[in-house]
Scaffold this motif. Structure first.
Motif, PDB file in Angstrom:
ATOM      1  N   VAL A 205      38.127  79.199   4.394  1.00 39.29           N
ATOM      2  CA  VAL A 205      39.022  78.844   3.407  1.00 39.29           C
ATOM      3  C   VAL A 205      39.713  79.783   2.896  1.00 39.29           C
ATOM      4  N   GLN A 206      39.071  81.076   2.604  1.00 38.97           N
ATOM      5  CA  GLN A 206      39.691  82.389   2.055  1.00 38.97           C
ATOM      6  C   GLN A 206      40.497  82.716   2.979  1.00 38.97           C
ATOM      7  N   GLU A 207      40.578  82.949   4.232  1.00 39.51           N
ATOM      8  CA  GLU A 207      41.392  83.502   5.154  1.00 39.51           C
ATOM      9  C   GLU A 207      42.566  82.549   5.495  1.00 39.51           C
ATOM     10  N   GLY A 208      42.558  81.365   4.995  1.00 40.66           N
ATOM     11  CA  GLY A 208      43.372  80.377   5.512  1.00 40.66           C
ATOM     12  C   GLY A 208      43.287  79.777   6.743  1.00 40.66           C
ATOM     13  N   GLU A 209      42.210  79.856   7.376  1.00 36.65           N
ATOM     14  CA  GLU A 209      42.008  79.335   8.855  1.00 36.65           C
ATOM     15  C   GLU A 209      41.721  77.897   8.531  1.00 36.65           C
ATOM     16  N   ALA A 210      41.527  77.345   7.250  1.00 39.20           N
ATOM     17  CA  ALA A 210      41.109  75.977   7.242  1.00 39.20           C
ATOM     18  C   ALA A 210      41.547  75.738   5.645  1.00 39.20           C
ATOM     19  N   GLU A 211      42.115  74.533   5.659  1.00 37.69           N
ATOM     20  CA  GLU A 211      42.838  74.287   4.320  1.00 37.69           C
ATOM     21  C   GLU A 211      41.803  73.786   3.417  1.00 37.69           C
ATOM     22  N   SER A 212      40.666  72.979   3.741  1.00 33.52           N
ATOM     23  CA  SER A 212      39.467  72.729   2.978  1.00 33.52           C
ATOM     24  C   SER A 212      38.341  72.874   3.465  1.00 33.52           C
ATOM     25  N   ARG A 213      37.346  72.738   2.762  1.00 39.97           N
ATOM     26  CA  ARG A 213      35.745  73.035   3.220  1.00 39.97           C
ATOM     27  C   ARG A 213      35.533  71.760   4.358  1.00 39.97           C
ATOM     28  N   LYS A 214      36.117  70.673   4.088  1.00 43.39           N
ATOM     29  CA  LYS A 214      35.987  69.591   4.978  1.00 43.39           C
ATOM     30  C   LYS A 214      36.613  69.927   6.412  1.00 43.39           C
ATOM     31  N   GLU A 215      37.699  70.563   6.541  1.00 44.81           N
ATOM     32  CA  GLU A 215      38.423  70.934   7.553  1.00 44.81           C
ATOM     33  C   GLU A 215      37.518  71.957   8.232  1.00 44.81           C
ATOM     34  N   ALA A 216      37.185  72.811   7.287  1.00 49.77           N
ATOM     35  CA  ALA A 216      36.298  74.237   8.024  1.00 49.77           C
ATOM     36  C   ALA A 216      34.979  73.597   8.759  1.00 49.77           C
ATOM     37  N   VAL A 217      34.450  72.550   7.955  1.00 51.19           N
ATOM     38  CA  VAL A 217      33.274  72.185   8.667  1.00 51.19           C
ATOM     39  C   VAL A 217      33.613  71.406  10.137  1.00 51.19           C
ATOM     40  N   GLU A 218      34.752  70.812  10.261  1.00 46.13           N
ATOM     41  CA  GLU A 218      35.051  70.087  11.497  1.00 46.13           C
ATOM     42  C   GLU A 218      35.169  71.248  12.568  1.00 46.13           C
ATOM     43  N   LEU A 219      35.812  72.425  12.221  1.00 46.23           N
ATOM     44  CA  LEU A 219      36.193  73.527  13.030  1.00 46.23           C
ATOM     45  C   LEU A 219      34.841  74.065  13.303  1.00 46.23           C
ATOM     46  N   GLY A 220      33.930  74.035  12.507  1.00 49.15           N
ATOM     47  CA  GLY A 220      32.617  74.718  12.981  1.00 49.15           C
ATOM     48  C   GLY A 220      31.958  73.812  13.877  1.00 49.15           C
ATOM     49  N   ARG A 221      32.041  72.643  13.751  1.00 52.09           N
ATOM     50  CA  ARG A 221      31.414  71.573  14.590  1.00 52.09           C
ATOM     51  C   ARG A 221      31.812  71.455  15.925  1.00 52.09           C
ATOM     52  N   ALA A 222      33.310  71.637  16.006  1.00 52.78           N
ATOM     53  CA  ALA A 222      33.879  71.877  17.237  1.00 52.78           C
ATOM     54  C   ALA A 222      33.406  73.206  17.855  1.00 52.78           C
ATOM     55  N   LEU A 223      33.268  74.095  17.348  1.00 53.70           N
ATOM     56  CA  LEU A 223      32.894  75.477  17.862  1.00 53.70           C
ATOM     57  C   LEU A 223      31.495  75.322  18.497  1.00 53.70           C
ATOM     58  N   LEU A 224      30.571  74.600  17.744  1.00 53.15           N
ATOM     59  CA  LEU A 224      29.409  74.542  18.109  1.00 53.15           C
ATOM     60  C   LEU A 224      29.239  73.465  19.426  1.00 53.15           C
ATOM     61  N   GLU A 225      29.895  72.654  19.291  1.00 55.82           N
ATOM     62  CA  GLU A 225      29.865  71.524  20.396  1.00 55.82           C
ATOM     63  C   GLU A 225      30.407  72.187  21.550  1.00 55.82           C
ATOM     64  N   HIS A 226      31.239  73.115  21.666  1.00 51.52           N
ATOM     65  CA  HIS A 226      31.858  73.595  22.857  1.00 51.52           C
ATOM     66  C   HIS A 226      31.125  74.991  22.989  1.00 51.52           C
ATOM     67  N   GLY A 227      29.856  75.226  22.507  1.00 46.27           N
ATOM     68  CA  GLY A 227      29.183  76.261  22.872  1.00 46.27           C
ATOM     69  C   GLY A 227      29.688  77.746  22.412  1.00 46.27           C
ATOM     70  N   ILE A 228      30.408  77.916  21.447  1.00 42.94           N
ATOM     71  CA  ILE A 228      30.816  79.073  21.042  1.00 42.94           C
ATOM     72  C   ILE A 228      30.004  79.477  20.028  1.00 42.94           C
ATOM     73  N   ILE A 229      29.428  78.756  19.110  1.00 42.47           N
ATOM     74  CA  ILE A 229      28.500  79.060  18.000  1.00 42.47           C
ATOM     75  C   ILE A 229      27.295  78.156  18.307  1.00 42.47           C
ATOM     76  N   GLN A 230      26.141  78.554  17.750  1.00 40.00           N
ATOM     77  CA  GLN A 230      24.969  77.784  17.646  1.00 40.00           C
ATOM     78  C   GLN A 230      24.021  77.818  16.633  1.00 40.00           C
ATOM     79  N   HIS A 231      23.048  76.919  16.158  1.00 43.44           N
ATOM     80  CA  HIS A 231      22.042  77.088  15.181  1.00 43.44           C
ATOM     81  C   HIS A 231      20.948  78.182  15.981  1.00 43.44           C
ATOM     82  N   VAL A 232      20.545  79.115  15.243  1.00 45.39           N
ATOM     83  CA  VAL A 232      19.912  80.368  15.991  1.00 45.39           C
ATOM     84  C   VAL A 232      18.694  79.606  16.935  1.00 45.39           C
ATOM     85  N   SER A 233      18.021  78.524  16.004  1.00 45.68           N
ATOM     86  CA  SER A 233      16.867  78.114  17.123  1.00 45.68           C
ATOM     87  C   SER A 233      17.192  76.525  17.746  1.00 45.68           C
TER      88      SER A 233
END
Length: 370
Positions: A135-163
């Motif tokens: 949100v601070q860097e303007g990569e997402a307009e809201s926290r909700k949009e940021a969560v959706e982006l994070g979920r997309a990254l996780l579903e595509h294997g870019i990020i993951q929960h450590v365990s």
């Protein structure tokens, strides 16, 4: 591609009174690969470039050749002529790479080495930290949009929960970038991905499901589960419909296929602890995570079994097959096949869709969160 631009191998070239922008000569590129130790010999160089053609990264300037020929022919990176196919998967991957580069380039980055349960993890961040930063860097307009982006990254294997226990949330849960985008990759790594297995005449060859007992009457194999425990299930060898119908060669099929034996022979008992409905899967807040799997079939198939219906589930996975390598596990539910929504279909229809589709299979599956 950028190194070839810097070395002037990619440039505007004239042929038969016509100018072709941003292209290279195949023979010159093969020489360059050997000179810069990207390939040990011409044969390997040709295989590498063919791999790039197969994945729509380069093409012949007039699309007159589907094969990469080590000759005075002109080829071009699709990125240089605007024909590179930007699918949803590619867009998410590129977004993840862009965010990673931005994060590692700043001082006091939120990416750090952190410890959880006495295990150290690289490139980690807290979910709420990532939300704040996006949100601070303007990569997402809201926290909700940021969560959706994070979920997309996780579903595509870019990020993951450590365990690997949670989806992406706006909380102090610890995540990490699964992909290190800064690692220098060599082209020859492409040839190690989804490599075909050597054909063997042995009944226990890799073309069969991995057996736990060499007894010819035992057709059990190890299955990969969501909880990473080992479960024994029963199945016949990975093979084609024709071989099951009595083809003379039961170990080889030119077309990749599912494990698709007669119903009576394969996994009559469901691996699911209880039936699950579509309503349960799709309910808001349901404990399921959606994942995208890209599975490149080898000479004998994709290496998994689909069963049930409305929704279908993964009944078994060959641990040595392409599906297991892509992250498929038993008890996952099949959400889509090659972009087609399939939760309302039965396993026979889904099997048919997969077997009549392309060798590269893109599936969305839903997995229970532990």
């Amino acid at each position: 591609r950028l190194r070839l631009h810097d070395g002037k191998l990619i440039k505007d070239r004239r042929y038969h009174l016509r100018t072709y922008p941003n292209c290279f000569v195949a023979k010159e590129l093969t020489d360059w690969l050997i000179d810069h130790k990207e390939a040990p010999d011409r044969e390997t160089g040709i295989r590498l470039m063919q791999k790039l053609m197969d994945h729509y990264i380069i093409h012949h300037v007039c699309d007159e050749h589907s094969d990469y020929k080590d000759a005075k022919l002109l080829y071009r990176f699709r990125k240089d002529d605007g024909t590179f196919p930007l699918s949803k998967d590619v867009k998410v991957f590129m977004r993840g790479q862009s965010l990673y580069e931005k994060l590692v380039s700043v001082e006091e980055s939120i990416l750090k080495v952190r410890e959880e349960n006495s295990v150290k993890y690289q490139r980690t961040f807290l979910g709420c930290e990532m939300i704040d930063w996006l949100v601070q860097e303007g990569e997402a307009e809201s926290r909700k949009e940021a969560v959706e982006l994070g979920r997309a990254l996780l579903e595509h294997g870019i990020i993951q929960h450590v365990s690997n226990r949670h989806h992406f949330f706006d909380s102090d849960v610890l995540y990490q970038f699964w992909t290190n985008f800064r690692r220098r990759r060599r082209l020859t790594e492409l040839l190690n991905e989804n490599s075909s297995r050597a054909l063997s005449e042995s009944p226990d060859s890799p073309f069969c499901l991995r057996k736990l007992n060499p007894d010819p009457g035992n057709t059990s194999f190890l299955s990969v589960q969501t909880n990473k425990e080992i479960k024994i299930v029963s199945a016949v060898r990975r093979s084609s419909i024709t071989s099951l119908a009595g083809n003379s060669n039961p170990y080889f099929s030119t077309t990749p296929t599912l494990v698709f034996p007669p119903v009576a022979e394969c996994n009559p008992k469901s691996v699911l602890k209880r039936p699950v409905t579509n309503e349960e899967l799709l309910a808001p807040g349901a404990p399921y995570i959606k994942k995208t799997l890209t599975i490149v079939g080898d000479a004998v198939g994709w290496g998994f079994v689909v069963r049930g219906g409305r929704p279908c589930h993964i009944q078994a996975v060959d641990p040595g097959g392409p599906a297991a390598a892509a992250g498929m596990k038993v008890c996952q539910f099949v959400f889509s096949v090659n972009g087609m929504y399939v939760l309302h279909l039965d396993y026979q229809t889904i099997s048919s869709l997969i077997m009549t589709g392309p060798r590269t299979l893109v599936m969305e599956v839903m997995e229970a969160i532990e």
